[in-house]
Design an enzyme around this catalytic site. Structure first.
Site, PDB file in Angstrom:
ATOM      1  N   ASP A  67      34.392  40.520  32.910  1.00 35.88           N
ATOM      2  CA  ASP A  67      34.356  39.065  32.822  1.00 35.88           C
ATOM      3  C   ASP A  67      33.083  38.491  33.439  1.00 35.88           C
ATOM      4  O   ASP A  67      33.040  37.328  33.838  1.00 35.88           O
ATOM      5  CB  ASP A  67      35.576  38.454  33.508  1.00 35.88           C
ATOM      6  CG  ASP A  67      35.637  38.785  34.999  1.00 35.88           C
ATOM      7  OD1 ASP A  67      34.919  39.702  35.431  1.00 35.88           O
ATOM      8  OD2 ASP A  67      36.400  38.119  35.724  1.00 35.88           O
TER       9      ASP A  67
ATOM     10  N   ASP B 211      37.973  45.676  47.592  1.00 38.24           N
ATOM     11  CA  ASP B 211      36.847  44.834  48.003  1.00 38.24           C
ATOM     12  C   ASP B 211      37.017  44.321  49.440  1.00 38.24           C
ATOM     13  O   ASP B 211      36.052  44.333  50.223  1.00 38.24           O
ATOM     14  CB  ASP B 211      36.643  43.678  47.026  1.00 38.24           C
ATOM     15  CG  ASP B 211      37.928  42.934  46.703  1.00 38.24           C
ATOM     16  OD1 ASP B 211      39.014  43.406  47.076  1.00 38.24           O
ATOM     17  OD2 ASP B 211      37.849  41.859  46.068  1.00 38.24           O
TER      18      ASP B 211
END
Length: 517
Positions: A282, A360
């Protein structure tokens, strides 16, 4: 092969020394020839060695003769030694070249019909230069037989880091930097791939590897439509992951972490690349996306206080950045992600302890970061268009949709980037931040009492004061392991109504407080 040749050379040198020793022993111990006048008597004979004047004369002649033979033999052996030395130098050079080739580029292997292949690692093709690249190469050779000045390495003299003198150069024109696209079930991956293919300067130097999880058939067809412009690999394990009952709603995060681990292992261990730039399906990239990473690759390799290069600015909203200074680069203690480069050495460190989910945020923990930083730009080189996903649009409507994508091509490979090396950067950064006038947030919001474009400094002293100031100034107020987004040494840099502002802790900052998370 190089090790075998080196072993043969060492063996030859050893045999040479042994042979000379045996030869000398033989020459000195052998009796004079029968055909020579006054040859010495055998033991037990009538004449002994040195028994009279004639024997002495014969002995002197024999010594001279032996010396001449030894001299001739040594001359021959000298020539052999020179040959051995020249071969050893040649193989040493080949070994060094081979090592550089392994470091700078991975093995590119051919894959023909990715959509028809069974799940499992597939090796990216040895993409020939596309037609545009061939025309440019031929044109360059006709006009300039010497190397293209755009491709020549630009020296960056760096300051000592950890007591080692660093000398970094812009990556060689032959350095292969693969782009790993993490995909799942978004058919809009086409938008990401279209821009990557449009802007990449060479299919050979920037191979695109699309790693797909989920097995979504329509996304498979979209990726397959690009043919040999990309390499399509598929995560073989699509099973659900057993998680705690309270984490069932986070199943997607567990699968993402599993997919990242598998895909990075393919890039580094199967395809044998030495670095990679990771983007997700994306993300849309800027025109100078490839130029940015190509220029910063040698900086990342040279400075051990850096562990990634990111194309993303968390506070990169249009009103918070200076679009006229798209060349500005910063160090940041906050791991940005969203289009980032890492080296194989770092993956070798992280892979054994890779988390089962939320990779992350795991990267932002001090145990992983280990006081290392990333490079990030003033103006982002990626934007995200994926509102739908496992994060359910978190931050998208409030922040991410407003991130500004750089539209100006910056020739980073022609710039001196040595100022990003820690020792140089820190000295300049601290001086600039704490040399700026200290003002109140009200002064910035009203603006009537301030003149000029700054920089100005606003100071926080606690977690709560940071959050209040960040919200008032329009920057992201969350902290991960005590580190603010884009923060470096606790300082967040941004524009506010056209003025450069440093949101900073008091002077003398030493470390982050993880309890602030």
């Amino acid at each position: 092969m190089v090790r075998k040749k080196s072993s043969l050379i060492l063996c030859g040198a050893f045999l040479f020394v042994v042979w000379n020793a045996l030869l000398l022993l033989y020459l000195w111990g052998r009796p004079p020839s029968l055909g020579e006048a006054g040859g010495g008597a055998e033991p037990g004979g009538k004449e002994e060695w040195g028994g009279d004047h004639g024997a002495r004369a014969n002995l002197a002649g024999e010594v001279i003769r032996l010396a001449e033979e030894v001299e001739a033999e040594l001359e021959t052996q000298k020539k052999l030694l020179k040959q051995i030395e020249s071969h050893r130098s040649l193989w040493a050079q080949r070994k060094d070249l081979g090592k550089r080739a392994m470091d700078d580029g991975g093995a590119d292997k051919q894959q023909k019909h990715p959509e028809k292949q069974p799940p499992g690692p597939q090796v990216p093709p040895k993409d020939p230069l596309d037609k545009k690249d061939q025309i440019q190469a031929e044109h360059s050779q006709e006009l300039n037989p010497a190397p293209d000045p755009d491709q020549k390495a630009v020296s960056i003299q760096a300051q000592p880091v950890l007591n080692n003198e660093l000398e970094t150069t812009v990556t060689s024109p032959q350095t292969v930097i693969p782009i790993l696209v993490i995909a799942c079930d978004r058919v809009t991956v086409r938008r990401s791939l279209d821009r990557l293919i449009q802007y990449r300067p060479s299919a050979k130097l920037f191979p695109i590897i699309v790693s797909q999880d989920c097995g979504h058939a329509e996304t498979v067809r979209v990726i397959g439509s690009y043919g040999d412009q990309v390499t399509h690999i598929r995560q073989p394990d699509l099973s659900d992951i057993r998680v705690r009952p309270e984490h069932r709603k986070f199943q997607g995060y567990y699968k993402i972490s599993r997919h990242y681990r598998w895909a990075l292992n393919q890039v580094f261990n199967t395809f044998s690349h030495s670095t990679v730039v990771i983007v997700e399906d994306d993300l849309e990239v800027a025109p100078d996306f490839f130029e940015y990473f190509r220029a910063l690759y040698p900086v990342l390799r040279a400075d051990p206080s850096l562990w990634c290069v990111s194309a993303w600015n968390d506070n990169g909203r249009d009103a918070l950045v200076d679009p006229g200074k798209a060349e500005l680069l910063y160090r940041t203690d906050f791991f940005p992600g969203l289009g980032w480069m890492l080296l194989k050495d770092l993956w070798d460190e992280l892979e054994p302890k890779w988390p089962s989910a939320f990779w992350d945020d795991w990267m932002r923990q001090p145990e992983q970061r280990r006081d290392r930083s990333c490079v990030r730009p003033e103006v982002s080189r990626t934007i995200t268009f994926g509102r739908k996903g496992v994060s359910l649009g978190q931050f998208f409507d409030q922040y991410l949709r407003y991130i500004k994508l750089n539209g100006e091509f910056v020739p980073f490979t022609k710039q001196d980037l040595s100022h990003l090396v820690k020792e140089q950067y820190d000295a300049r950064f601290v001086k600039e931040v704490y040399g700026a006038p200290l003002v109140r947030v009200e002064d910035l919001l009203q603006g009537s009492t301030l003149t000029g474009t700054g920089p100005f400094r606003v100071q926080y002293s606690s977690r709560d004061s940071f959050k209040v100031l960040a919200r008032n100034l329009g920057v992201m107020d969350d902290l991960k392991s005590g580190v603010p987004r884009t923060g470096y040494r606790g300082v967040v840099s941004f524009l506010h109504r056209g003025r450069r502002v440093f949101l900073s802790p008091p002077e003398g900052w030493t470390k982050y407080d993880v309890s602030w998370s």
